[in-house]
Design a protein around this motif. Structure first.
Motif, mmCIF file in Angstrom:
data_model
loop_
_atom_site.group_PDB
_atom_site.id
_atom_site.type_symbol
_atom_site.label_atom_id
_atom_site.label_comp_id
_atom_site.label_asym_id
_atom_site.label_seq_id
_atom_site.Cartn_x
_atom_site.Cartn_y
_atom_site.Cartn_z
ATOM 1 N N TRP A 29 0.692 -1.047 0.070
ATOM 2 C CA TRP A 29 -0.083 -0.107 0.034
ATOM 3 C C TRP A 29 0.776 1.351 0.002
ATOM 4 C CZ3 TRP A 29 -4.644 0.426 -1.267
ATOM 5 C CH2 TRP A 29 -5.650 -0.720 -1.456
ATOM 6 N N VAL A 30 2.001 1.320 0.481
ATOM 7 C CA VAL A 30 2.812 2.557 0.364
ATOM 8 C C VAL A 30 3.234 3.069 -0.823
ATOM 9 C CG1 VAL A 30 5.093 3.435 1.247
ATOM 10 C CG2 VAL A 30 3.704 2.142 2.967
ATOM 11 N N PRO A 31 3.447 2.283 -1.709
ATOM 12 C CA PRO A 31 3.830 2.765 -3.174
ATOM 13 C C PRO A 31 2.468 3.314 -3.747
ATOM 14 C CG PRO A 31 4.678 0.522 -2.734
ATOM 15 C CD PRO A 31 3.937 0.675 -1.771
ATOM 16 N N ILE A 32 1.347 2.542 -3.510
ATOM 17 C CA ILE A 32 0.017 3.324 -3.904
ATOM 18 C C ILE A 32 -0.100 4.626 -3.234
ATOM 19 C CG2 ILE A 32 -2.317 2.947 -3.891
ATOM 20 C CD1 ILE A 32 -1.750 -0.169 -4.143
ATOM 21 N N MET A 33 -0.246 4.626 -2.040
ATOM 22 C CA MET A 33 -0.211 5.927 -1.377
ATOM 23 C C MET A 33 0.731 7.083 -2.148
ATOM 24 S SD MET A 33 0.809 7.192 2.627
ATOM 25 C CE MET A 33 2.645 7.013 2.149
ATOM 26 N N VAL A 34 1.953 6.718 -2.404
ATOM 27 C CA VAL A 34 2.954 7.663 -2.993
ATOM 28 C C VAL A 34 2.563 7.915 -4.542
ATOM 29 C CG1 VAL A 34 5.511 7.896 -3.717
ATOM 30 C CG2 VAL A 34 4.874 6.919 -1.469
ATOM 31 N N THR A 35 2.178 7.225 -5.102
ATOM 32 C CA THR A 35 1.773 7.286 -6.520
ATOM 33 C C THR A 35 0.483 8.069 -6.546
ATOM 34 O OG1 THR A 35 2.386 5.204 -7.229
ATOM 35 C CG2 THR A 35 0.817 5.967 -8.423
ATOM 36 N N LEU A 36 -0.632 8.139 -5.575
ATOM 37 C CA LEU A 36 -1.405 9.066 -5.591
ATOM 38 C C LEU A 36 -1.013 10.424 -5.113
ATOM 39 C CD1 LEU A 36 -4.014 6.823 -3.228
ATOM 40 C CD2 LEU A 36 -4.380 7.594 -5.660
ATOM 41 N N LEU A 37 -0.155 10.873 -4.236
ATOM 42 C CA LEU A 37 0.475 11.963 -3.965
ATOM 43 C C LEU A 37 1.175 12.551 -5.390
ATOM 44 C CD1 LEU A 37 1.681 11.391 -0.458
ATOM 45 C CD2 LEU A 37 -0.286 12.666 -1.202
ATOM 46 N N VAL A 38 1.627 11.639 -5.756
ATOM 47 C CA VAL A 38 2.462 12.209 -7.066
ATOM 48 C C VAL A 38 1.745 12.822 -8.232
ATOM 49 C CG1 VAL A 38 4.162 11.491 -8.927
ATOM 50 C CG2 VAL A 38 4.655 11.049 -6.468
ATOM 51 N N LEU A 39 0.611 11.890 -8.416
ATOM 52 C CA LEU A 39 -0.244 12.248 -9.396
ATOM 53 C C LEU A 39 -1.152 13.748 -8.954
ATOM 54 C CD1 LEU A 39 -1.825 8.698 -10.317
ATOM 55 C CD2 LEU A 39 -0.387 10.190 -11.602
ATOM 56 N N GLY A 40 -1.573 13.550 -7.664
ATOM 57 C CA GLY A 40 -2.056 14.587 -7.172
ATOM 58 C C GLY A 40 -1.756 15.988 -7.320
ATOM 59 N N VAL A 41 -0.258 16.127 -7.199
ATOM 60 C CA VAL A 41 0.417 17.424 -7.328
ATOM 61 C C VAL A 41 0.075 18.171 -8.804
ATOM 62 C CG1 VAL A 41 1.919 17.197 -5.490
ATOM 63 C CG2 VAL A 41 2.453 16.318 -7.685
ATOM 64 N N LYS A 42 -0.130 17.285 -9.615
ATOM 65 C CA LYS A 42 -0.453 17.717 -11.170
ATOM 66 C C LYS A 42 -1.474 18.573 -11.296
ATOM 67 C CE LYS A 42 1.995 13.984 -13.068
ATOM 68 N NZ LYS A 42 1.761 12.810 -14.339
ATOM 69 N N TYR A 43 -2.616 18.303 -10.150
ATOM 70 C CA TYR A 43 -3.821 19.229 -10.048
ATOM 71 C C TYR A 43 -3.832 20.185 -9.150
ATOM 72 C CZ TYR A 43 -5.202 15.269 -12.783
ATOM 73 O OH TYR A 43 -5.472 14.094 -13.895
ATOM 74 N N GLU A 44 -3.385 19.974 -8.024
ATOM 75 C CA GLU A 44 -3.431 20.902 -6.782
ATOM 76 C C GLU A 44 -1.991 21.321 -6.044
ATOM 77 O OE1 GLU A 44 -5.869 22.530 -5.982
ATOM 78 O OE2 GLU A 44 -7.592 21.166 -6.469
ATOM 79 N N PRO A 45 -1.731 22.461 -5.633
ATOM 80 C CA PRO A 45 -0.569 22.779 -4.896
ATOM 81 C C PRO A 45 -0.404 21.928 -3.699
ATOM 82 C CG PRO A 45 -2.040 24.351 -4.671
ATOM 83 C CD PRO A 45 -2.699 23.705 -5.499
ATOM 84 N N LEU A 46 1.023 22.042 -3.289
ATOM 85 C CA LEU A 46 1.387 21.168 -2.051
ATOM 86 C C LEU A 46 0.349 21.370 -0.758
ATOM 87 C CD1 LEU A 46 5.275 20.802 -2.462
ATOM 88 C CD2 LEU A 46 3.554 18.989 -2.667
ATOM 89 N N ASN A 47 0.301 22.623 -0.605
ATOM 90 C CA ASN A 47 -0.445 23.137 0.530
ATOM 91 C C ASN A 47 -1.810 22.474 0.630
ATOM 92 O OD1 ASN A 47 -0.952 24.988 -1.363
ATOM 93 N ND2 ASN A 47 -1.891 26.438 0.070
ATOM 94 N N VAL A 48 -2.591 22.575 -0.421
ATOM 95 C CA VAL A 48 -3.842 22.075 -0.647
ATOM 96 C C VAL A 48 -3.717 20.352 -0.471
ATOM 97 C CG1 VAL A 48 -5.913 21.628 -2.038
ATOM 98 C CG2 VAL A 48 -4.845 23.943 -2.185
ATOM 99 N N MET A 49 -2.960 19.918 -0.961
ATOM 100 C CA MET A 49 -2.505 18.352 -1.016
ATOM 101 C C MET A 49 -2.422 18.080 0.431
ATOM 102 S SD MET A 49 -2.876 16.796 -3.989
ATOM 103 C CE MET A 49 -1.781 15.271 -3.496
ATOM 104 N N PHE A 50 -1.528 18.824 1.361
ATOM 105 C CA PHE A 50 -1.582 18.607 2.755
ATOM 106 C C PHE A 50 -2.662 18.488 3.557
ATOM 107 C CE2 PHE A 50 -0.462 20.253 6.993
ATOM 108 C CZ PHE A 50 0.502 19.094 7.366
#
Length: 343
Positions: free
Chosen positions: A170-191
């Motif tokens: 599951w950790v690689p899946i979590m990291v992948t979700l975060l990497v893909l997410g920053v393409k749509y939202e800035p880091l502060n929103v992702m946090f």
């Protein structure tokens, strides 16, 4: 070097039992019967240190002493699994309980599943009533080895999940979700989304445990419903210390995860979906690893010890309360704490 005891001999003197007073060989006497708790003491609901105090000794009266550690009849059921022999006739002692009937005599005869045979086909071919099944599946048993579900070794492989599989998967899946997410939202929103997902997991954990895993008396009558309940959560209550059935198999958690992800996609925008899903994933990994530790870990930390006692009380005392795993917060909010406080 300690002289070996012939385990084929069914009678032991108290002096022989007293030699088994270490974590490597821990025996106790209870009601003139001898029990080998070597493989169990680390799994003892009250903690290994409690058992170590009485290693090699007679614990008949100790188990009746609520000031040390309260033992229900369920504890005597578990104890029977570790029977190895009797005390010699010349050293037997009469220690009747105040009630007049020995606790071991109050343990009902086993009429549910044979732990020496594959469990799945026994359940599949069973004709249990719902009431009988729910009562029996919540009576904890203990095996010094993982139970066998299927006679077929290939099928059996998919029922066993070591604790380390969860972070590896599951950790690689979590990291992948975060990497893909920053393409749509800035880091502060992702946090913010990640923290929201992480905190939300605690409520999801409680809700799934209470309303899905413990649907219990609400399951339909019939074998199919009982088999489904047994595979989902029943086996965990029947064998709470089975080390290979304490964390959720990836196939099942992936199925549940995809359904949750579909719901999130209906609520959040891209980027926030990724962040919240990653937070939920992190919460799930922490939950499953914490759950494994609560069953097999030890700690001198007071909070962790209380958390372990709290969860094991759910298994050994009252399965209708104490649904929180990583915290008792939601039990407090929704009034599902235990009737008496956990010490």
């Amino acid at each position: 070097m300690e002289p070996a005891i012939d385990t084929k001999l069914r009678e032991y003197s108290r002096a022989e039992v007293a030699k088994h007073d270490s974590a490597q060989s821990l025996w106790v006497i209870r009601g003139n019967q001898v029990f080998d708790l070597t493989t169990f003491h680390t799994d003892h609901p009250g903690g290994s240190d409690v058992l170590m105090q009485f290693a090699g000794q007679d614990v008949t009266e100790v188990m009746r002493d609520s000031s040390i550690h309260t033992h229900a009849i369920q504890a005597y059921r578990v104890l029977k699994d570790f029977y190895v022999g009797e005390i010699t006739s010349d050293e037997r002692q009469d220690q009747p309980p105040a009630s007049g009937r020995d606790e071991m005599e109050q343990v009902e005869e086993e009429k549910f599943l044979d732990l020496n045979r594959p469990l799945f086909m026994q359940m599949w071919n069973s004709k249990f009533t719902r009431e009988f099944y729910i009562r029996e599946v919540h009576k904890a048993h203990h095996l010094p080895r993982p139970a066998v579900f299927f006679a077929n070794s290939f099928c059996e492989t998919f029922t066993r999940t070591p604790w380390w599989v969860i972070p590896v998967y599951w950790v690689p899946i979590m990291v992948t979700l975060l990497v893909l997410g920053v393409k749509y939202e800035p880091l502060n929103v992702m946090f913010v989304g990640f923290v929201f997902g992480l905190v939300s997991w605690t409520l999801l954990e409680y809700s799934m445990h209470r309303f899905v895993f413990h649907y219990d008396e609400n399951i339909p009558e019939g074998t199919i419903a009982q088999v489904a309940h047994f595979l989902l959560h029943g086996v965990h209550h029947f064998l709470p210390m089975d080390p290979l059935r304490l964390v959720m198999p990836p196939a099942l958690s992936t199925f549940l995860g995809l359904n949750i992800l579909g719901l999130l996609c209906c609520i959040f925008t891209p980027g926030m979906v990724h962040a919240v899903a990653a937070g939920l994933t992190a919460g799930y990994v922490l939950y499953d690893e914490c759950h494994y530790w609560l069953h097999h870990g030890t700690s001198s930390n007071k909070h962790l010890s209380q958390l372990k006692t709290y969860h094991l009380r759910h298994h050994y005392k009252d399965f209708k309360a104490g649904f929180g795993i990583t915290s008792d917060f939601w039990d407090t909010v929704f009034g599902t704490q235990f009737a008496t406080p956990v010490c």
